[in-house]
Design an enzyme around this catalytic site. Structure first.
Site, PDB file in Angstrom:
ATOM      1  N   LYS A  26       0.841  -1.206   0.000  1.00 36.95           N
ATOM      2  CA  LYS A  26       0.000   0.000   0.000  1.00 36.95           C
ATOM      3  C   LYS A  26       0.869   1.246   0.000  1.00 36.95           C
ATOM      4  CE  LYS A  26      -1.619   1.601   4.083  1.00 36.95           C
ATOM      5  NZ  LYS A  26      -1.212   3.007   4.271  1.00 36.95           N
ATOM      6  N   ASN A  27       1.877   1.267   0.876  1.00 39.74           N
ATOM      7  CA  ASN A  27       2.681   2.483   1.018  1.00 39.74           C
ATOM      8  C   ASN A  27       3.595   2.744  -0.176  1.00 39.74           C
ATOM      9  OD1 ASN A  27       1.429   2.929   3.406  1.00 39.74           O
ATOM     10  ND2 ASN A  27       3.219   2.620   4.720  1.00 39.74           N
ATOM     11  N   ARG A  65      -3.988  10.376   4.816  1.00 40.39           N
ATOM     12  CA  ARG A  65      -2.962  11.411   4.814  1.00 40.39           C
ATOM     13  C   ARG A  65      -2.193  11.482   3.506  1.00 40.39           C
ATOM     14  NH1 ARG A  65       0.086  14.376   8.153  1.00 40.39           N
ATOM     15  NH2 ARG A  65       2.125  13.934   7.281  1.00 40.39           N
ATOM     16  N   CYS A  98      -4.738  13.124  13.106  1.00 39.62           N
ATOM     17  CA  CYS A  98      -4.777  11.681  12.870  1.00 39.62           C
ATOM     18  C   CYS A  98      -4.637  11.045  14.234  1.00 39.62           C
ATOM     19  CB  CYS A  98      -3.607  11.329  11.967  1.00 39.62           C
ATOM     20  SG  CYS A  98      -3.163   9.617  11.952  1.00 39.62           S
ATOM     21  N   ARG A 111       0.819  14.739  13.156  1.00 38.84           N
ATOM     22  CA  ARG A 111       1.225  14.506  11.766  1.00 38.84           C
ATOM     23  C   ARG A 111       1.083  15.753  10.886  1.00 38.84           C
ATOM     24  NH1 ARG A 111      -0.615   8.559   9.919  1.00 38.84           N
ATOM     25  NH2 ARG A 111       1.267   8.662   8.700  1.00 38.84           N
ATOM     26  N   LYS A 128      14.185  17.055   9.266  1.00 38.00           N
ATOM     27  CA  LYS A 128      13.806  15.803   9.919  1.00 38.00           C
ATOM     28  C   LYS A 128      13.487  14.805   8.807  1.00 38.00           C
ATOM     29  CE  LYS A 128      10.294  14.178  13.101  1.00 38.00           C
ATOM     30  NZ  LYS A 128       9.147  14.506  13.910  1.00 38.00           N
ATOM     31  N   SER A 177      11.436  12.473   6.730  1.00 36.74           N
ATOM     32  CA  SER A 177      10.003  12.219   6.553  1.00 36.74           C
ATOM     33  C   SER A 177       9.784  11.435   5.257  1.00 36.74           C
ATOM     34  CB  SER A 177       9.235  13.540   6.505  1.00 36.74           C
ATOM     35  OG  SER A 177       8.003  13.375   5.816  1.00 36.74           O
ATOM     36  N   VAL A 178       9.068  10.336   5.372  1.00 41.00           N
ATOM     37  CA  VAL A 178       8.776   9.498   4.204  1.00 41.00           C
ATOM     38  C   VAL A 178       7.955  10.302   3.192  1.00 41.00           C
ATOM     39  CG1 VAL A 178       7.556   7.415   3.426  1.00 41.00           C
ATOM     40  CG2 VAL A 178       8.881   7.365   5.545  1.00 41.00           C
ATOM     41  N   ASP A 205       5.482   0.952  12.060  1.00 43.00           N
ATOM     42  CA  ASP A 205       4.285   0.247  11.590  1.00 43.00           C
ATOM     43  C   ASP A 205       4.220  -1.214  12.058  1.00 43.00           C
ATOM     44  OD1 ASP A 205       3.407   2.525  10.383  1.00 43.00           O
ATOM     45  OD2 ASP A 205       3.770   1.881   8.320  1.00 43.00           O
ATOM     46  N   ILE A 238       8.773   7.564  16.396  1.00 39.30           N
ATOM     47  CA  ILE A 238       8.303   8.228  15.172  1.00 39.30           C
ATOM     48  C   ILE A 238       7.018   9.018  15.423  1.00 39.30           C
ATOM     49  CG2 ILE A 238       7.616   7.899  12.746  1.00 39.30           C
ATOM     50  CD1 ILE A 238      10.553   7.224  13.219  1.00 39.30           C
ATOM     51  N   ARG A 261      -8.254  -0.470   5.555  1.00 40.32           N
ATOM     52  CA  ARG A 261      -7.514   0.567   4.842  1.00 40.32           C
ATOM     53  C   ARG A 261      -6.201   0.013   4.281  1.00 40.32           C
ATOM     54  NH1 ARG A 261      -5.690   5.072   8.264  1.00 40.32           N
ATOM     55  NH2 ARG A 261      -4.483   5.314   6.382  1.00 40.32           N
TER      56      ARG A 261
HETATM   57  C1  UD1 Z   1       4.643   7.066   6.224  1.00 38.12           C
HETATM   58  C2  UD1 Z   1       3.818   5.811   6.127  1.00 38.12           C
HETATM   59  C3  UD1 Z   1       3.372   5.332   7.501  1.00 38.12           C
HETATM   60  C4  UD1 Z   1       4.579   5.183   8.407  1.00 38.12           C
HETATM   61  C5  UD1 Z   1       5.431   6.446   8.412  1.00 38.12           C
HETATM   62  C6  UD1 Z   1       6.729   6.283   9.185  1.00 38.12           C
HETATM   63  C7  UD1 Z   1       2.724   6.000   3.977  1.00 38.12           C
HETATM   64  C8  UD1 Z   1       1.461   6.239   3.227  1.00 38.12           C
HETATM   65  N1  UD1 Z   1       2.646   6.078   5.310  1.00 38.12           N
HETATM   66  O1  UD1 Z   1       3.817   8.077   6.798  1.00 38.12           O
HETATM   67  O2  UD1 Z   1       2.703   4.088   7.364  1.00 38.12           O
HETATM   68  O3  UD1 Z   1       4.150   4.924   9.729  1.00 38.12           O
HETATM   69  O4  UD1 Z   1       5.772   6.819   7.064  1.00 38.12           O
HETATM   70  O5  UD1 Z   1       7.477   5.247   8.659  1.00 38.12           O
HETATM   71  O6  UD1 Z   1       3.755   5.708   3.402  1.00 38.12           O
HETATM   72  N2  UD1 Z   1       6.338  15.043  10.279  1.00 38.12           N
HETATM   73  C9  UD1 Z   1       6.339  16.394  10.547  1.00 38.12           C
HETATM   74  N3  UD1 Z   1       6.104  17.263   9.505  1.00 38.12           N
HETATM   75  C10 UD1 Z   1       5.886  16.827   8.217  1.00 38.12           C
HETATM   76  C11 UD1 Z   1       5.898  15.435   7.970  1.00 38.12           C
HETATM   77  C12 UD1 Z   1       6.124  14.571   9.023  1.00 38.12           C
HETATM   78  O7  UD1 Z   1       6.543  16.811  11.689  1.00 38.12           O
HETATM   79  O8  UD1 Z   1       5.696  17.673   7.331  1.00 38.12           O
HETATM   80  C13 UD1 Z   1       6.581  14.088  11.391  1.00 38.12           C
HETATM   81  C14 UD1 Z   1       5.403  13.135  11.620  1.00 38.12           C
HETATM   82  O9  UD1 Z   1       4.417  13.704  12.447  1.00 38.12           O
HETATM   83  C15 UD1 Z   1       6.106  11.951  12.252  1.00 38.12           C
HETATM   84  C16 UD1 Z   1       7.464  11.914  11.544  1.00 38.12           C
HETATM   85  O10 UD1 Z   1       7.651  13.242  11.013  1.00 38.12           O
HETATM   86  O11 UD1 Z   1       6.299  12.190  13.622  1.00 38.12           O
HETATM   87  C17 UD1 Z   1       7.601  10.915  10.425  1.00 38.12           C
HETATM   88  O12 UD1 Z   1       6.485  11.038   9.550  1.00 38.12           O
HETATM   89  P1  UD1 Z   1       6.567  10.651   8.010  1.00 38.12           P
HETATM   90  O13 UD1 Z   1       7.812   9.867   7.758  1.00 38.12           O
HETATM   91  O14 UD1 Z   1       6.339  11.866   7.215  1.00 38.12           O
HETATM   92  O15 UD1 Z   1       5.313   9.680   7.893  1.00 38.12           O
HETATM   93  P2  UD1 Z   1       4.253   9.608   6.714  1.00 38.12           P
HETATM   94  O16 UD1 Z   1       4.902   9.858   5.409  1.00 38.12           O
HETATM   95  O17 UD1 Z   1       3.057  10.394   7.076  1.00 38.12           O
END
Ligand code: UD1
Length: 421
Positions: free
Chosen positions: A22-23, A94, A118, A123, A163, A165-166, A308, A330, A400
């Protein structure tokens, strides 16, 4: 709202095949907005989030045709070219924010609903927006919408994420591959799903190069060529089944998955006593008679232990021979499964971002409530090792992201039934 009824305890035996990720599929589907030509995506998992992303693509003017029970989708440009992603579609998922980068790359403007809060934490999307604005984009947030405009089109730049971020890494890759000039992105996430996205884009002619462990160099190109691409398989689903096999001394062959992607998880399960044999794309796992506790496990960005899988591994440790500690690094609110696990008799204490788990053999079935995707699968695992009947409410969270989980679990020995009203 559907529920699961589970009668435990069960022991897992047999074979299971892993579905598409999915991701990985979500950003790749968002990437199809970058194409003028047709794109065919194979190995899509049949889960709710994928339907939501496909509906979002349709609302943005794409035409979609399906084959093979919707596991193959061909996405083509329609007559209309929308740049508005409404709240109704982004609020449940998201990853809807991932259309921002491609919409800007193609239309120079976009209006995308902010995904909002969320259950597993705040997030925010500040990292996405800060990075995208560096490509020559003016961003305003008004009434819950991100209004973005790149008057001169996107321009390559040098970006360093504050930081990891995926999602932000994915959004920036999507924006930069059609930008004017070169973009260097530092401190990128390197999750396998990101590699799948860059492999997909490279196959379509994007000029993307990993020039360091967490550094990408992207030279913008004018167009992408039509391709067919098969999504990687789901490492979280594979990890979940590995944990499931360890819970009650199970014996499971996991097919259709490259074990090296989850090396960290496999080594950890060996540490708690599992016997694991791997080939290029199978994992044979025999759960231990007695689960060994873990002194300390912390979640982190890939290649560290994934957040996850935190809830699932916690279920395993509720049965270990002693005390274990898990630190969640995370998301700030990702222990929502804990009160539910305690209802089954698990001994867990939360201190800040740490969970202290005392192993016990006395889990008993109860009525439970799912709170988010991964927490809900953890409740399923916990229910099938508990004595007696459990009811799990709100399994829409699970739908989901897990493809027909009850069918897969039934085939390997779990007494589980979906109750639909
Ligand atoms: C993706 C995955 C999710 C997984 C997560 C961490 C998808 C669709 N979802 O979520 O399943 O749990 O990676 O491996 O691929 N953050 C900020 N500001 C931002 C973006 C993120 O502060 O603009 C913070 C988030 O709140 C969190 C951390 O950074 O604490 C990591 O989040 P991120 O890696 O962005 O997760 P997602 O991409 O939302």
């Amino acid at each position: 709202m559907d529920k699961f009824k589970i009668n435990g305890p069960s022991k897992i035996r047999g074979e299971v095949s892993i579905s598409g990720s999915k991701n990985a599929a979500l950003p790749i589907l968002a990437a199809t907005l970058l194409f003028d030509k047709n794109v065919t995506i194979k190995n899509l998992p049949r889960v709710k989030d994928i339907d939501t992303m496909l509906n979002l693509l349709k609302s943005l003017g794409r035409k979609i045709t399906f084959k093979n029970n919707k596991k193959i989708a061909t996405i083509s440009k329609g007559k209309k070219n929308n740049f508005f992603a409404p709240y109704s579609l982004v609020k449940t998922m998201r990853a809807g924010i991932l259309v921002l980068g491609p919409l800007l790359a193609k239309n120079k403007k976009a209006k995308v609903s902010s995904p909002g809060g969320c259950s597993i934490g705040v997030r925010p999307i500040d990292i996405h927006l800060k990075a995208i604005s560096k490509l020559g984009v003016k961003i305003q947030i008004k009434k819950g919408y991100v209004n973005a405009i790149a008057q001169e089109g996107l321009v390559g730049s040098e970006i360093r994420f504050s930081k990891i971020s995926v999602g932000a890494t994915e959004n920036l890759i999507l924006a930069a591959c059609l930008a004017n000039g070169t973009t260097t992105i530092k401190n990128c996430a390197i999750e396998p799903e990101i590699k799948d996205l860059t492999n997909f884009l490279k196959a379509a002619g994007a000029k993307i190069k990993w020039i360091g462990k967490r550094t990408l160099k992207i030279e913008g190109v004018k167009t992408l060529k039509n391709i067919t691409y098969s999504i990687m398989n789901d490492r979280i689903e594979a990890g979940t089944f590995c944990v499931a096999a360890c819970l009650n001394g199970g014996n499971l062959k996991i097919k259709n998955f490259e074990p090296k992607i989850i090396n960290t998880e496999i080594n950890l399960l060996k540490k708690i006593g599992a016997k694991i044999k791997t080939t290029k794309n199978t994992i044979q796992i025999n759960g231990p008679k007695k689960i060994r506790s873990l002194d300390f496990l912390k979640t982190g960005e890939y290649p560290n232990f994934p957040t996850d899988l935190q809830a699932q591994i916690m279920v395993l440790l509720t049965k270990a021979n002693g005390k274990s500690i898990i630190e969640e690094n995370i998301f700030e609110n990702r222990f929502m499964h804990v009160p539910e696990l305690k209802r089954l008799g698990a001994k867990i204490n939360i201190k800040g971002n740490k969970a202290i788990i005392e192993g016990t053999d006395n889990l008993e079935g109860a009525e439970l409530m799912s709170s988010d995707l991964r927490a809900s699968v953890a409740l399923v695992l916990a229910a099938f090792i508990s004595r007696g009947t459990s009811i799990i409410n709100r399994v829409y969270h699970l739908d989901r992201g897990y493809e027909k989980i009850e069918n897969k679990l039934k085939k390997i020995g779990v007494n589980i039934k979906r109750i639909s009203k």
